[in-house]
Design a protein around this motif. Sequence first.
Motif, short mmCIF file in Angstrom:
data_model
loop_
_atom_site.label_atom_id
_atom_site.label_comp_id
_atom_site.label_asym_id
_atom_site.label_seq_id
_atom_site.Cartn_x
_atom_site.Cartn_y
_atom_site.Cartn_z
N ALA A 46 38.88 48.28 0.76
CA ALA A 46 39.30 49.68 0.83
C ALA A 46 40.71 49.81 1.40
O ALA A 46 41.22 48.93 2.08
CB ALA A 46 38.32 50.47 1.70
N ILE A 47 41.34 50.94 1.09
CA ILE A 47 42.61 51.32 1.72
C ILE A 47 42.39 52.72 2.30
O ILE A 47 42.70 53.74 1.67
CB ILE A 47 43.77 51.30 0.71
CG1 ILE A 47 43.86 49.94 0.01
CG2 ILE A 47 45.09 51.61 1.43
CD1 ILE A 47 44.98 49.84 -1.01
N PRO A 48 41.81 52.81 3.50
CA PRO A 48 41.43 54.11 4.05
C PRO A 48 42.59 55.08 4.21
O PRO A 48 42.42 56.29 4.09
CB PRO A 48 40.83 53.73 5.41
CG PRO A 48 40.37 52.32 5.23
CD PRO A 48 41.38 51.69 4.33
N ARG A 49 43.79 54.55 4.51
CA ARG A 49 44.96 55.43 4.68
C ARG A 49 45.18 56.30 3.46
O ARG A 49 45.60 57.47 3.56
CB ARG A 49 46.20 54.57 4.94
CG ARG A 49 47.46 55.37 5.25
CD ARG A 49 48.65 54.44 5.44
NE ARG A 49 49.14 53.94 4.17
CZ ARG A 49 50.06 54.56 3.43
NH1 ARG A 49 50.57 55.71 3.84
NH2 ARG A 49 50.49 54.03 2.30
N LEU A 50 44.85 55.77 2.30
CA LEU A 50 45.05 56.49 1.05
C LEU A 50 43.76 57.13 0.53
O LEU A 50 43.76 57.75 -0.53
CB LEU A 50 45.60 55.54 -0.01
CG LEU A 50 46.91 54.83 0.34
CD1 LEU A 50 47.26 53.81 -0.73
CD2 LEU A 50 48.04 55.85 0.51
N GLY A 51 42.67 56.95 1.28
CA GLY A 51 41.39 57.50 0.85
C GLY A 51 40.72 56.69 -0.24
O GLY A 51 39.85 57.20 -0.95
N LEU A 52 41.10 55.41 -0.36
CA LEU A 52 40.53 54.56 -1.40
C LEU A 52 39.36 53.76 -0.85
O LEU A 52 39.53 53.01 0.12
CB LEU A 52 41.59 53.60 -1.95
CG LEU A 52 42.77 54.25 -2.67
CD1 LEU A 52 43.73 53.17 -3.17
CD2 LEU A 52 42.30 55.11 -3.83
N ILE A 55 43.65 46.16 6.13
CA ILE A 55 44.37 46.45 4.89
C ILE A 55 45.83 46.80 5.17
O ILE A 55 46.73 46.49 4.42
CB ILE A 55 43.70 47.62 4.14
CG1 ILE A 55 42.25 47.24 3.79
CG2 ILE A 55 44.46 47.96 2.87
CD1 ILE A 55 42.14 45.96 3.02
N ALA A 56 46.06 47.48 6.26
CA ALA A 56 47.41 47.95 6.53
C ALA A 56 48.35 46.78 6.71
O ALA A 56 48.09 45.86 7.46
CB ALA A 56 47.41 48.80 7.81
N GLY A 57 49.46 46.82 6.03
CA GLY A 57 50.43 45.74 6.14
C GLY A 57 51.47 46.00 7.20
O GLY A 57 52.28 45.14 7.51
N THR A 101 52.53 51.30 0.11
CA THR A 101 53.43 50.25 0.56
C THR A 101 53.31 49.07 -0.40
O THR A 101 52.36 48.97 -1.19
CB THR A 101 53.05 49.77 1.97
OG1 THR A 101 51.77 49.13 1.91
CG2 THR A 101 52.99 50.93 2.96
N ASP A 102 54.25 48.13 -0.32
CA ASP A 102 54.16 46.95 -1.17
C ASP A 102 52.90 46.15 -0.86
O ASP A 102 52.26 45.60 -1.78
CB ASP A 102 55.39 46.06 -0.99
CG ASP A 102 56.62 46.60 -1.71
OD1 ASP A 102 56.47 47.60 -2.45
OD2 ASP A 102 57.71 46.03 -1.53
N ASP A 103 52.52 46.06 0.41
CA ASP A 103 51.30 45.33 0.76
C ASP A 103 50.09 45.96 0.09
O ASP A 103 49.19 45.25 -0.41
CB ASP A 103 51.10 45.32 2.27
CG ASP A 103 52.02 44.34 2.98
OD1 ASP A 103 52.53 43.43 2.30
OD2 ASP A 103 52.24 44.49 4.19
N GLU A 104 50.03 47.27 0.08
CA GLU A 104 48.90 47.95 -0.56
C GLU A 104 48.90 47.73 -2.06
O GLU A 104 47.84 47.56 -2.68
CB GLU A 104 48.96 49.44 -0.21
CG GLU A 104 48.62 49.72 1.26
CD GLU A 104 49.00 51.11 1.70
OE1 GLU A 104 48.47 51.55 2.74
OE2 GLU A 104 49.83 51.77 1.04
#
Length: 736
Positions: free
Chosen positions: A87-93, A20-22, A53-56
């Motif tokens: 998921a976007i784990p960095r954000l807890g999603l 997920i991380a861009g 981020t824009d990617d997220e």
Amino acid sequence: MTMSDIARRSALALALAAGIAGSAHAAEPVERPWMDRSLSPDRRADLIVAAMTDDEKFRMIRADFGQVKEKGPNPPGALNGAGFIPAIPRLGLPFLNETDAGLGVTRDGSDHKGAISLPAGLATAASFDPAVAHAGGRMIGGEARGKGYDILLSGGVNLTRDPRNGRNFEYAGEDPVLAGTIVGAAVKGIQERHIVATVKHFAINDLETGRNTLSSDIDPVALRESDLLAFQLAIAKGDPGSVMSSYNRINGTYAGEHDWLLNKVLKQEWGFKGYVMSDWGGVHSGAKAALAGLDQESAGETFDKEVYFDKPLRAALASGEFPKARLDDMVKRIMRTLFAHGILDDAKRDPVAYEADRIVARNALEAGAVLLRNEGGLLPLARKGQSVAIIGGHADKGVLAGGGSSAVADVAGDPVPGLEPTGWPGPVRYHASAPLEFMRKLGGKVSFDPGTDPAAAAKAAAGADVAVVFVTKWAAESFDTPDLALPDNQDALVEAVAKANPKTVVVLETNGPVKMPWLDRVGAVMEAWYPGSGGGEAIARLLYGVTAPSGRLPLSWPKDEAQLPRPAIQGAGLNSKAKPADNVDYNIEGADVGYRWFEKTKREPLFAFGYGLGYTSFAYSDFAVDKDAKGNPVAHVTVKNTGKVAGADVPQIYVTASGAATRRLAGWAKVALKPGASRRVDIPLEPLALARYDDKAGRWHVAAGSYSVKLARSATDVAGEKTVTLGESFPVVKAP
């Protein structure tokens, strides 16, 4: 969902971090103030969008197709449903899963057990009871949550402008006040289970033939006073997290690119704070659609020509055609919805209570089945001393379901597999709730004949005291039926049985109205719609009088196609090779849909909107109309059960303004009474049913003057009339 399932979900979310991380920066841990539940959903959404981020952000504005793909396995966390957002784990999603549809969960989900189906949406609408709709919504919402889903594509509110529309069974009838009220109650029930509901298909997607290209042409004021009014009420009463744009064009512009529809009406005038998702294959552009108000592309990698909300929209952002503020707004609307409806705060997934849910489905059909004919009190059937021949309709196996994306794979399996079409929009499914089984439990001598040979069926009927014929007509998403006739020689079957035994009952499992050339030669007819997972038991209980029918028609039942605004549908029929129409002229009837069309054109339907019989009788008295503290009219009537058995009645209130050509349903009540009992009921009138839309002023307007207020048993059966004088008022303030 078990604790191990929850742990697996969390582990999978963390495992997705790298995908997920861009950028390296995106993978860095961050504080998460947006998880503070004391903050408002808007504030929480602002905080998380600012951290993205824009990617997220671009990842959130498109959902992938959730079902198994030919080129490889689904990504970790996908439940093989309609849609999936990683998921976007960095954000807890966590990852998010979407599933169809309005009658129940159509994919197994995490427990791989199938699901329970409600009866057709028309059955729920026919209950005329928001409590029934609310209970059904809670049921399917609970199943969606228990199976690991987060978003349920449920909340169909397109009006029944044509009884041949293949998708009518998903919706709530022809009247905007009834449809909006019923769907709003269902949406509220769904979201109480911490599932996002999706009101659809926005808007005037009232035919399936050529749905991806046809233009629904209609005057904007007439649209506001009909289909959009149903959406407006459903959204106001249910507060859905999402609205799904439709496939069709409206006055030449695709719904997903319709600035007036999505921005001006939905978001600005109605104040909708959720997000607009596309239908699957309903996106045709990037910046154009996003600037017109579309917030999320659904399964573009599978159904659209390209994923418009990825590379094309990124390019538009880089060029300045698509502003950053709009991207942030799109993401905020999605995140606000997830916070507002508890999706990100509630990790609990209770196991599905299938048998309890089946009772909810059974009760919905009992409330919404409509008794159309009952000569000589043929129904209810006697519990003892009466032989019954059950004929046709696979009644020994189960009950028919509608097709397409709303067809639920029953937890009990399909008892009649292999029926054509087996491919889309099939497979044709039955729910394993056999009327024969439950009728044998309730009645005496009960036999069965498959109904494949009219002569053999007639012989079986002649040897019984009563014959009950089950007839079916399958309908589905993506096509309309070309006529109202029953298929497969079923008219001849009914004729043969009725000739052999005048005490013949016909049970209809259909998408709505069908022609009945044998109507005067049978004793009783019951419309059971598509009965759902509890349908067989409900039908048996209704036929034997364990409970009394109380449903009322949520649509007008025409005598034939010639009575409709458009007697023919160009290109209709499953697998038709004929070219669909490019445009459908809804200005023919405009806002005068259904019973109002019949009144306007002085045509008499076979059965009127609001019509339905029961096993008892009701009397009305002391009808009056006054105003509440805000000056809104309220009708009052005393309802008495004058028969010998318990039952429920639906007194209906129709309003006609001075000089108006047609009446409008403005209110009703569902009143259950024991024999001899009476009740005084108050029926507030919906202000928007009294109003007209003033296009120049940009607001609804109740004109000063006299209004005829009719108490009725159906749209054509008036039991009393009063006059109320209203001063000029504005139920809805002027749009910003």
